[in-house]
Design a protein around this motif. Structure first.
Motif, PDB file in Angstrom:
ATOM      1  N   TYR A   8       0.884  -1.105  -0.112  1.00  0.00           N
ATOM      2  CA  TYR A   8       0.111  -0.067   0.024  1.00  0.00           C
ATOM      3  C   TYR A   8       0.963   1.381  -0.086  1.00  0.00           C
ATOM      4  N   SER A   9       1.707   1.244   0.833  1.00  0.00           N
ATOM      5  CA  SER A   9       2.888   2.391   0.860  1.00  0.00           C
ATOM      6  C   SER A   9       3.482   2.556  -0.538  1.00  0.00           C
ATOM      7  N   TRP A  10       3.834   1.492  -1.193  1.00  0.00           N
ATOM      8  CA  TRP A  10       4.434   1.690  -2.539  1.00  0.00           C
ATOM      9  C   TRP A  10       3.530   2.261  -3.353  1.00  0.00           C
ATOM     10  N   ALA A  11       2.218   1.682  -3.604  1.00  0.00           N
ATOM     11  CA  ALA A  11       1.187   2.163  -4.545  1.00  0.00           C
ATOM     12  C   ALA A  11       0.760   3.808  -4.196  1.00  0.00           C
ATOM     13  N   ASP A  12       0.996   4.087  -2.962  1.00  0.00           N
ATOM     14  CA  ASP A  12       0.639   5.635  -2.427  1.00  0.00           C
ATOM     15  C   ASP A  12       1.650   6.240  -3.239  1.00  0.00           C
ATOM     16  N   GLU A  13       2.902   5.830  -3.001  1.00  0.00           N
ATOM     17  CA  GLU A  13       4.070   6.615  -3.436  1.00  0.00           C
ATOM     18  C   GLU A  13       4.390   6.606  -4.797  1.00  0.00           C
ATOM     19  N   ASN A  14       3.840   5.654  -5.620  1.00  0.00           N
ATOM     20  CA  ASN A  14       4.255   5.591  -7.084  1.00  0.00           C
ATOM     21  C   ASN A  14       3.304   5.541  -7.826  1.00  0.00           C
ATOM     22  N   LEU A  15       1.921   5.567  -7.469  1.00  0.00           N
ATOM     23  CA  LEU A  15       0.914   5.382  -8.528  1.00  0.00           C
ATOM     24  C   LEU A  15       0.092   6.606  -8.077  1.00  0.00           C
ATOM     25  N   ASP A  16      -0.938   7.019  -9.113  1.00  0.00           N
ATOM     26  CA  ASP A  16      -1.850   8.040  -9.024  1.00  0.00           C
ATOM     27  C   ASP A  16      -2.875   7.556  -7.803  1.00  0.00           C
ATOM     28  N   PRO A  17      -3.323   8.496  -7.348  1.00  0.00           N
ATOM     29  CA  PRO A  17      -4.357   8.044  -6.057  1.00  0.00           C
ATOM     30  C   PRO A  17      -5.521   6.930  -6.749  1.00  0.00           C
ATOM     31  N   GLU A  18      -5.888   7.307  -7.894  1.00  0.00           N
ATOM     32  CA  GLU A  18      -7.067   6.322  -8.291  1.00  0.00           C
ATOM     33  C   GLU A  18      -6.631   5.000  -8.609  1.00  0.00           C
ATOM     34  N   GLU A  19      -5.381   5.037  -9.237  1.00  0.00           N
ATOM     35  CA  GLU A  19      -4.863   3.464  -9.586  1.00  0.00           C
ATOM     36  C   GLU A  19      -4.582   2.832  -8.094  1.00  0.00           C
ATOM     37  N   ALA A  20      -3.953   3.710  -7.155  1.00  0.00           N
ATOM     38  CA  ALA A  20      -3.483   3.128  -5.798  1.00  0.00           C
ATOM     39  C   ALA A  20      -5.003   2.469  -5.121  1.00  0.00           C
ATOM     40  N   THR A  21      -6.059   3.338  -5.419  1.00  0.00           N
ATOM     41  CA  THR A  21      -7.159   2.922  -4.703  1.00  0.00           C
ATOM     42  C   THR A  21      -7.661   1.594  -5.475  1.00  0.00           C
ATOM     43  N   ARG A  22      -7.745   1.439  -6.859  1.00  0.00           N
ATOM     44  CA  ARG A  22      -7.986   0.157  -7.400  1.00  0.00           C
ATOM     45  C   ARG A  22      -7.037  -0.919  -6.818  1.00  0.00           C
ATOM     46  N   ILE A  23      -5.829  -0.694  -6.548  1.00  0.00           N
ATOM     47  CA  ILE A  23      -5.122  -2.032  -5.919  1.00  0.00           C
ATOM     48  C   ILE A  23      -5.678  -2.253  -4.799  1.00  0.00           C
ATOM     49  N   VAL A  95      -8.635   1.750   7.627  1.00  0.00           N
ATOM     50  CA  VAL A  95      -7.545   2.512   7.543  1.00  0.00           C
ATOM     51  C   VAL A  95      -6.319   2.012   6.504  1.00  0.00           C
ATOM     52  N   PRO A  96      -5.534   2.948   6.403  1.00  0.00           N
ATOM     53  CA  PRO A  96      -4.786   2.662   5.205  1.00  0.00           C
ATOM     54  C   PRO A  96      -3.505   1.590   5.556  1.00  0.00           C
ATOM     55  N   ARG A  97      -3.335   1.219   6.959  1.00  0.00           N
ATOM     56  CA  ARG A  97      -2.270   0.289   7.214  1.00  0.00           C
ATOM     57  C   ARG A  97      -2.802  -0.685   8.288  1.00  0.00           C
ATOM     58  N   LEU A  98      -2.374  -2.055   8.189  1.00  0.00           N
ATOM     59  CA  LEU A  98      -2.520  -2.851   9.325  1.00  0.00           C
ATOM     60  C   LEU A  98      -1.757  -2.750  10.397  1.00  0.00           C
ATOM     61  N   LYS A  99      -2.140  -3.391  11.778  1.00  0.00           N
ATOM     62  CA  LYS A  99      -1.260  -3.632  12.687  1.00  0.00           C
ATOM     63  C   LYS A  99      -0.309  -4.336  12.319  1.00  0.00           C
ATOM     64  N   PRO A 100       0.885  -3.892  12.900  1.00  0.00           N
ATOM     65  CA  PRO A 100       1.207  -3.308  13.876  1.00  0.00           C
ATOM     66  C   PRO A 100       1.389  -1.593  13.810  1.00  0.00           C
ATOM     67  N   ASP A 101       0.895  -1.230  12.732  1.00  0.00           N
ATOM     68  CA  ASP A 101       0.690   0.482  12.556  1.00  0.00           C
ATOM     69  C   ASP A 101      -0.396   0.706  13.501  1.00  0.00           C
ATOM     70  N   PRO A 102      -0.280   1.975  14.207  1.00  0.00           N
ATOM     71  CA  PRO A 102      -1.344   2.333  15.407  1.00  0.00           C
ATOM     72  C   PRO A 102      -2.359   2.938  14.483  1.00  0.00           C
ATOM     73  N   ALA A 103      -2.760   2.843  13.347  1.00  0.00           N
ATOM     74  CA  ALA A 103      -3.746   3.605  12.739  1.00  0.00           C
ATOM     75  C   ALA A 103      -5.023   3.075  13.306  1.00  0.00           C
ATOM     76  N   MET A 104      -5.446   1.825  13.397  1.00  0.00           N
ATOM     77  CA  MET A 104      -6.578   1.216  13.741  1.00  0.00           C
ATOM     78  C   MET A 104      -6.754   1.943  15.167  1.00  0.00           C
ATOM     79  N   VAL A 105      -5.940   1.887  16.089  1.00  0.00           N
ATOM     80  CA  VAL A 105      -6.017   2.273  17.637  1.00  0.00           C
ATOM     81  C   VAL A 105      -6.450   3.938  17.554  1.00  0.00           C
ATOM     82  N   LEU A 106      -5.605   4.432  16.826  1.00  0.00           N
ATOM     83  CA  LEU A 106      -5.814   6.183  16.844  1.00  0.00           C
ATOM     84  C   LEU A 106      -7.321   6.503  16.196  1.00  0.00           C
ATOM     85  N   LEU A 107      -7.794   5.592  15.418  1.00  0.00           N
ATOM     86  CA  LEU A 107      -8.967   5.891  14.782  1.00  0.00           C
ATOM     87  C   LEU A 107     -10.231   5.442  15.798  1.00  0.00           C
TER      88      LEU A 107
END
Length: 174
Positions: A8-23, A95-107
């Motif tokens: 997901y990070s690679w897609a966000d950094e290297n693709l346009d937002p629409e293509e990253a969303t499709r992936i 969220v954009p990232r799975l645990k162990p990323d803290p995104a779910m806890v923060l949300l």
């Protein structure tokens, strides 16, 4: 989990937002079938209801943060009669990232309007998310095998959670 986060990070950094969303959408579609198989096979441990009732009775705000999909999480909660115990449910779909990323806890904290103190889980991903979100981790292993990864507390039954929380708050036998 780490590979999904990297993809997901690679897609966000290297693709346009629409293509990253499709992936992301294709990956979710692919994994949903496996999530639902697992959801249909999940079982309720004998200590679950009692532990949740006790925590709820003590006024605890309870959330689920899970690396599974929203449909699978809600299927499990409904099938096992657990919906009424949780004040919010945050899944990988939120969220954009799975645990162990803290995104779910923060949300979950944002949705509830509270700062969490503990995260109960059974994996290094849970303990990692707890640490990264500034929480104490409570790791459960019903077989009694202490995990090799870093964690703050170790339990063999969910019934032990309330005593850990009570000790942390300076309350005996909570």
């Amino acid at each position: 989990h780490a590979l999904r986060n990297e993809a997901y990070s690679w897609a966000d950094e290297n693709l346009d937002p629409e293509e990253a969303t499709r992936i992301r959408d294709r990956m979710e579609e692919f994994t949903l079938e496996f999530d639902m198989i697992s959801a249909r096979e999940s079982r309720l441990y004998p200590d679950t209801i009692g532990a949740l009732e006790h925590l709820q009775g003590c006024g605890c705000v309870i959330a689920i943060v899970t690396n599974t999909s929203t449909p699978a999480a809600h299927h499990v909660l409904g099938r096992l009669g657990l919906e009424g115990f949780f004040d919010t449910v945050v899944t990988r779909s939120d969220v954009p990232r799975l645990k162990p990323d803290p995104a779910m806890v923060l949300l979950a904290e944002e949705k509830l309007g509270v700062k969490a103190r503990w995260l109960v889980g059974d994996s290094s991903f849970d303990a990692g998310a707890a640490k990264r979100a500034g929480l104490l981790s409570i790791t459960i292993r019903r077989d009694g095998a202490r995990p090799s990864f870093a964690h703050d507390h170790f339990i063999e039954s969910l019934l032990e959670v309330s005593s850990i929380i009570g000790m942390s708050l300076g309350q005996p036998n909570s």
